[in-house]
Design a protein around this motif. Structure first.
Motif, PDB file in Angstrom:
ATOM      1  N   ARG A  76      53.247  31.438  50.916  1.00 29.84           N
ATOM      2  CA  ARG A  76      52.903  32.848  50.360  1.00 29.84           C
ATOM      3  C   ARG A  76      53.783  33.206  49.127  1.00 29.84           C
ATOM      4  O   ARG A  76      54.611  32.468  48.827  1.00 29.84           O
ATOM      5  CB  ARG A  76      52.997  33.907  51.293  1.00 29.84           C
ATOM      6  N   HIS A  77      53.070  34.137  48.411  1.00 28.80           N
ATOM      7  CA  HIS A  77      53.893  34.278  46.902  1.00 28.80           C
ATOM      8  C   HIS A  77      53.977  35.684  46.826  1.00 28.80           C
ATOM      9  O   HIS A  77      53.300  36.523  46.700  1.00 28.80           O
ATOM     10  CB  HIS A  77      52.769  34.129  45.858  1.00 28.80           C
ATOM     11  N   PRO A  78      55.468  36.032  47.155  1.00 33.18           N
ATOM     12  CA  PRO A  78      56.077  37.294  47.161  1.00 33.18           C
ATOM     13  C   PRO A  78      55.936  38.253  46.166  1.00 33.18           C
ATOM     14  O   PRO A  78      55.864  39.586  46.044  1.00 33.18           O
ATOM     15  CB  PRO A  78      57.445  37.363  47.690  1.00 33.18           C
ATOM     16  N   PHE A  79      55.583  37.684  44.980  1.00 32.22           N
ATOM     17  CA  PHE A  79      55.567  38.486  43.485  1.00 32.22           C
ATOM     18  C   PHE A  79      54.298  38.462  43.037  1.00 32.22           C
ATOM     19  O   PHE A  79      54.148  39.133  41.903  1.00 32.22           O
ATOM     20  CB  PHE A  79      56.887  37.795  42.579  1.00 32.22           C
ATOM     21  N   GLY A  80      53.218  37.809  43.408  1.00 34.85           N
ATOM     22  CA  GLY A  80      52.074  37.943  42.646  1.00 34.85           C
ATOM     23  C   GLY A  80      50.796  37.395  43.647  1.00 34.85           C
ATOM     24  O   GLY A  80      50.914  36.822  44.576  1.00 34.85           O
ATOM     25  N   SER A  81      49.668  38.065  43.161  1.00 33.76           N
ATOM     26  CA  SER A  81      48.450  37.339  43.840  1.00 33.76           C
ATOM     27  C   SER A  81      48.073  36.094  43.283  1.00 33.76           C
ATOM     28  O   SER A  81      48.788  35.771  42.307  1.00 33.76           O
ATOM     29  CB  SER A  81      47.351  38.603  43.336  1.00 33.76           C
ATOM     30  N   GLN A  82      47.162  35.516  44.019  1.00 34.30           N
ATOM     31  CA  GLN A  82      46.893  34.264  43.307  1.00 34.30           C
ATOM     32  C   GLN A  82      45.358  34.061  43.847  1.00 34.30           C
ATOM     33  O   GLN A  82      44.801  34.261  44.750  1.00 34.30           O
ATOM     34  CB  GLN A  82      47.479  32.885  44.181  1.00 34.30           C
ATOM     35  N   SER A  83      44.119  33.800  42.612  1.00 38.09           N
ATOM     36  CA  SER A  83      42.940  33.683  42.839  1.00 38.09           C
ATOM     37  C   SER A  83      42.351  32.187  42.789  1.00 38.09           C
ATOM     38  O   SER A  83      42.955  31.506  41.904  1.00 38.09           O
ATOM     39  CB  SER A  83      42.177  34.712  42.165  1.00 38.09           C
ATOM     40  N   PHE A  84      41.429  31.712  43.367  1.00 38.76           N
ATOM     41  CA  PHE A  84      40.745  30.380  43.291  1.00 38.76           C
ATOM     42  C   PHE A  84      39.219  30.849  43.033  1.00 38.76           C
ATOM     43  O   PHE A  84      38.701  31.210  43.985  1.00 38.76           O
ATOM     44  CB  PHE A  84      41.030  29.734  44.692  1.00 38.76           C
ATOM     45  N   TYR A 120      43.941  36.093  46.872  1.00 41.46           N
ATOM     46  CA  TYR A 120      44.874  36.503  47.759  1.00 41.46           C
ATOM     47  C   TYR A 120      45.588  37.442  47.235  1.00 41.46           C
ATOM     48  O   TYR A 120      46.126  37.473  46.189  1.00 41.46           O
ATOM     49  CB  TYR A 120      45.605  35.231  48.113  1.00 41.46           C
ATOM     50  N   PHE A 121      45.944  38.570  48.088  1.00 40.29           N
ATOM     51  CA  PHE A 121      46.771  39.627  47.842  1.00 40.29           C
ATOM     52  C   PHE A 121      48.124  39.012  47.860  1.00 40.29           C
ATOM     53  O   PHE A 121      48.372  38.047  48.462  1.00 40.29           O
ATOM     54  CB  PHE A 121      46.782  40.867  48.756  1.00 40.29           C
ATOM     55  N   ARG A 122      49.109  39.698  47.156  1.00 41.88           N
ATOM     56  CA  ARG A 122      50.390  39.449  47.057  1.00 41.88           C
ATOM     57  C   ARG A 122      51.047  39.345  48.478  1.00 41.88           C
ATOM     58  O   ARG A 122      50.751  40.397  49.266  1.00 41.88           O
ATOM     59  CB  ARG A 122      51.136  40.441  46.334  1.00 41.88           C
ATOM     60  N   ASN A 123      51.732  38.359  48.797  1.00 40.75           N
ATOM     61  CA  ASN A 123      52.611  38.177  50.068  1.00 40.75           C
ATOM     62  C   ASN A 123      51.745  37.696  51.218  1.00 40.75           C
ATOM     63  O   ASN A 123      52.070  37.884  52.417  1.00 40.75           O
ATOM     64  CB  ASN A 123      53.386  39.367  50.253  1.00 40.75           C
ATOM     65  N   VAL A 124      50.482  37.489  51.078  1.00 38.65           N
ATOM     66  CA  VAL A 124      49.357  36.911  52.132  1.00 38.65           C
ATOM     67  C   VAL A 124      49.724  35.443  52.439  1.00 38.65           C
ATOM     68  O   VAL A 124      49.530  34.571  51.469  1.00 38.65           O
ATOM     69  CB  VAL A 124      47.960  37.027  51.619  1.00 38.65           C
ATOM     70  N   TRP A 125      49.831  35.145  53.464  1.00 40.36           N
ATOM     71  CA  TRP A 125      49.988  33.635  54.030  1.00 40.36           C
ATOM     72  C   TRP A 125      48.773  32.850  53.942  1.00 40.36           C
ATOM     73  O   TRP A 125      47.683  33.514  54.226  1.00 40.36           O
ATOM     74  CB  TRP A 125      50.488  33.610  55.687  1.00 40.36           C
ATOM     75  N   HIS A 126      48.664  32.162  53.237  1.00 37.90           N
ATOM     76  CA  HIS A 126      47.683  30.947  52.976  1.00 37.90           C
ATOM     77  C   HIS A 126      48.007  29.539  52.897  1.00 37.90           C
ATOM     78  O   HIS A 126      49.050  29.125  52.707  1.00 37.90           O
ATOM     79  CB  HIS A 126      46.997  31.742  51.840  1.00 37.90           C
ATOM     80  N   HIS A 127      46.975  28.611  53.194  1.00 37.09           N
ATOM     81  CA  HIS A 127      47.084  27.300  53.356  1.00 37.09           C
ATOM     82  C   HIS A 127      46.809  26.840  51.802  1.00 37.09           C
ATOM     83  O   HIS A 127      45.802  27.514  50.933  1.00 37.09           O
ATOM     84  CB  HIS A 127      46.123  26.702  54.103  1.00 37.09           C
ATOM     85  N   PRO A 128      47.424  25.787  51.164  1.00 34.61           N
ATOM     86  CA  PRO A 128      47.002  25.423  49.811  1.00 34.61           C
ATOM     87  C   PRO A 128      45.574  24.963  49.622  1.00 34.61           C
ATOM     88  O   PRO A 128      44.852  25.161  50.718  1.00 34.61           O
ATOM     89  CB  PRO A 128      47.898  24.132  49.612  1.00 34.61           C
TER      90      PRO A 128
END
Length: 166
Positions: A76-84, A120-128
């Protein structure tokens, strides 16, 4: 004991606790450029927290996964969202978990079509990234800047994903 994970289709409602589905939504469409272009507006919001942080755009090239596949870790990424967003037009798997006391719970697996992306919202657990069948390119929007924006968790017993039916 190893558990198998079911694969479900990616829908906005099923994915809502984890982030946003990026796809052409007729409810957001408006014409621009003298009516020659359909704009699907504000499908997701990028987030970049922390001093000196900025939103960046990347290209990720994912190698296809072999199945059955072991999900042994989440991040997870505590400081930012991540989109694919796939630009190769190929489906991919999205694996997410609720947070359970600072660690990921039992993962959920979604099959994204080649015309769907996720944010993915900030701080959401996800797989690579999990490409399917062939090398696939993705447009990725995420945070760049100071601070450790990556937390990883490794399961004692991995979960298993069977080969998805495409």
């Amino acid at each position: 004991m190893t558990e198998f994970l079911d694969i479900q289709p990616l829908t906005k409602s099923a994915f809502a606790p984890f982030g946003e589905v990026i796809e052409a939504d007729p409810a957001t469409m408006r014409f621009i450029n003298n009516g020659t272009t359909e704009r699907f507006h504000a499908l997701a919001s990028a987030e970049a927290a922390g001093e000196g942080a900025r939103v960046i755009i990347n290209l990720f090239r994912g190698q296809p996964r072999a199945f059955p596949y072991e999900v042994g870790m989440m991040e997870r990424h505590p400081f930012g969202s991540q989109s694919f967003s796939p630009i190769s037009g190929r489906p991919f798997l999205v694996v997410v978990s609720e947070d359970e006391g600072g660690r990921p719970g039992r993962p959920h697996v979604f099959l994204a079509r080649g015309d769907q992306g996720v944010n993915y919202f900030r701080n959401v657990w996800h797989h690579p990234l999990m490409s399917l069948g062939a090398v696939s390119d993705f447009l990725v929007v995420d945070r760049d800047g100071p601070g450790n924006n990556l937390e990883e968790f490794f399961f004692d017993t991995p979960f298993i994903i069977s080969e998805p039916a495409l």
